[in-house]
Design a protein around this motif. Structure first.
Motif, PDB file in Angstrom:
ATOM      1  N   CYS A  19       0.832  -1.194   0.000  1.00  0.00           N
ATOM      2  CA  CYS A  19       0.000   0.000   0.000  1.00  0.00           C
ATOM      3  C   CYS A  19       0.873   1.253   0.000  1.00  0.00           C
ATOM      4  O   CYS A  19       2.078   1.184   0.220  1.00  0.00           O
ATOM      5  N   LEU A  20       0.234   2.384  -0.206  1.00  0.00           N
ATOM      6  CA  LEU A  20       0.908   3.666  -0.051  1.00  0.00           C
ATOM      7  C   LEU A  20       0.582   4.161   1.346  1.00  0.00           C
ATOM      8  O   LEU A  20      -0.591   4.311   1.704  1.00  0.00           O
ATOM      9  N   SER A  40      -4.293  -1.599  -3.297  1.00  0.00           N
ATOM     10  CA  SER A  40      -3.117  -2.464  -3.302  1.00  0.00           C
ATOM     11  C   SER A  40      -2.300  -2.218  -4.563  1.00  0.00           C
ATOM     12  O   SER A  40      -2.845  -2.131  -5.661  1.00  0.00           O
ATOM     13  N   TYR A  41      -0.978  -2.117  -4.384  1.00  0.00           N
ATOM     14  CA  TYR A  41      -0.052  -1.924  -5.496  1.00  0.00           C
ATOM     15  C   TYR A  41       0.875  -3.126  -5.642  1.00  0.00           C
ATOM     16  O   TYR A  41       1.971  -3.011  -6.165  1.00  0.00           O
ATOM     17  N   GLY A  42       0.426  -4.254  -5.167  1.00  0.00           N
ATOM     18  CA  GLY A  42       1.204  -5.479  -5.232  1.00  0.00           C
ATOM     19  C   GLY A  42       0.898  -6.332  -4.020  1.00  0.00           C
ATOM     20  O   GLY A  42      -0.040  -6.058  -3.270  1.00  0.00           O
ATOM     21  N   VAL A  79       5.494  -6.168  -7.142  1.00  0.00           N
ATOM     22  CA  VAL A  79       5.186  -4.748  -7.037  1.00  0.00           C
ATOM     23  C   VAL A  79       4.712  -4.252  -8.401  1.00  0.00           C
ATOM     24  O   VAL A  79       5.311  -4.577  -9.431  1.00  0.00           O
ATOM     25  N   SER A  80       3.647  -3.453  -8.404  1.00  0.00           N
ATOM     26  CA  SER A  80       3.108  -2.952  -9.669  1.00  0.00           C
ATOM     27  C   SER A  80       4.139  -2.078 -10.380  1.00  0.00           C
ATOM     28  O   SER A  80       4.922  -1.377  -9.735  1.00  0.00           O
ATOM     29  N   GLY A 108       3.763   0.647 -11.910  1.00  0.00           N
ATOM     30  CA  GLY A 108       3.567   2.062 -11.582  1.00  0.00           C
ATOM     31  C   GLY A 108       4.254   2.453 -10.292  1.00  0.00           C
ATOM     32  O   GLY A 108       4.852   3.530 -10.188  1.00  0.00           O
ATOM     33  N   LEU A 109       4.180   1.576  -9.290  1.00  0.00           N
ATOM     34  CA  LEU A 109       4.843   1.872  -8.019  1.00  0.00           C
ATOM     35  C   LEU A 109       6.361   1.784  -8.167  1.00  0.00           C
ATOM     36  O   LEU A 109       7.092   2.588  -7.592  1.00  0.00           O
ATOM     37  N   TYR A 141       8.644   7.636  -3.394  1.00  0.00           N
ATOM     38  CA  TYR A 141       8.560   6.789  -2.208  1.00  0.00           C
ATOM     39  C   TYR A 141       9.960   6.331  -1.871  1.00  0.00           C
ATOM     40  O   TYR A 141      10.659   5.782  -2.715  1.00  0.00           O
TER      41      TYR A 141
END
Length: 173
Positions: A30-31, A40-42, A60-61, A63-64, A73
Motif C-alpha cells: 500500500c501507499l 493495493s499496489y502489489g 510490485v506494480s 507504476g509503483l 517513495y
C-alpha cells in the motif's frame, strides 16, 4: 497497530515468516498505512528471516516501481496485527507493507529504496541497514542458470547463508 513501534527478537521474525508462508491470503503493498489496506499496489508473496532482519519477496506494480525510481517513495514500513489481547510479537501477522514518501519508518537506519533495472519480484528488507534489491535479472537464462544466478545473488546479499540455504531460497521462491 496504530503506528506503535514493536520490537522483535530474531526468533520472533523466524516465527512470523514461517506462519506467513502458510497463510492463504497475501499481505498487500500500500501507499502509507491505510486503515483498510487499500488500494493495493502489489502483494507480499512470502517472508524469510535472516541475521535478525525480516525479508519479503514481493510482486510490485510497475507504476509503483516507477514512482520509487522517480523518488516519490523512499522507504518501506511493515504493519503488523497482533492477536486480540496479546502482546506476543512472535504471533504477529503481516497486515500490509506501506511505501512511505517523506515520513521515515519506525525502523531506524533503513536506507532509501532503490529498484534495480529488473523485473519483479523484489526482495524488501525490514531491518536496520537493510537493502531492497531485485532478484530476477536472468530473463534469458535456462532454468538451471537462473537458479544458479539466484543462489549467487542471495549469497552476495546475505553472506552468512550456506549454499544449501541459498539454493532452497532460489528454488522455492
Amino acid at each position: 497497530m496504530s503506528g506503535r513501534p514493536l520490537s522483535f527478537a530474531p526468533e520472533d521474525l523466524a516465527s512470523i515468516a514461517f506462519l506467513y508462508n502458510w497463510r492463504k491470503d497475501l499481505a498487500p503493498i500500500c501507499l502509507g498505512h491505510p486503515a483498510d489496506n487499500a488500494p493495493s499496489y502489489g502483494e507480499v508473496t512470502d517472508l524469510f528471516a535472516e541475521q535478525g532482519k525480516l525479508f519479503a519477496h514481493a510482486l510490485v506494480s510497475p507504476g509503483l516501481v516507477m514512482a520509487v525510481r522517480n523518488g516519490h517513495y523512499k522507504f518501506v514500513s511493515p504493519s503488523f496485527n497482533l492477536p486480540a489481547g496479546r502482546t506476543a510479537t512472535h504471533l504477529a501477522e503481516l497486515r500490509h507493507v506501506g511505501f512511505l514518501g517523506a515520513t521515515p519508518p519506525a525502523v531506524k537506519g533503513m536506507p532509501p529504496l532503490s529498484f534495480a533495472e529488473a523485473k519483479d519480484p523484489v526482495v524488501l528488507c525490514f531491518g536496520e541497514g537493510g537493502e531492497v534489491f531485485s532478484n530476477e535479472q536472468e530473463t534469458h537464462f535456462s532454468e538451471a542458470e537462473a537458479i544458479a544466478a539466484r543462489v549467487l545473488n542471495y549469497r552476495e546479499i546475505l553472506p552468512s547463508l550456506t549454499y544449501w540455504q541459498a539454493f532452497h531460497l532460489a528454488t522455492t521462491r
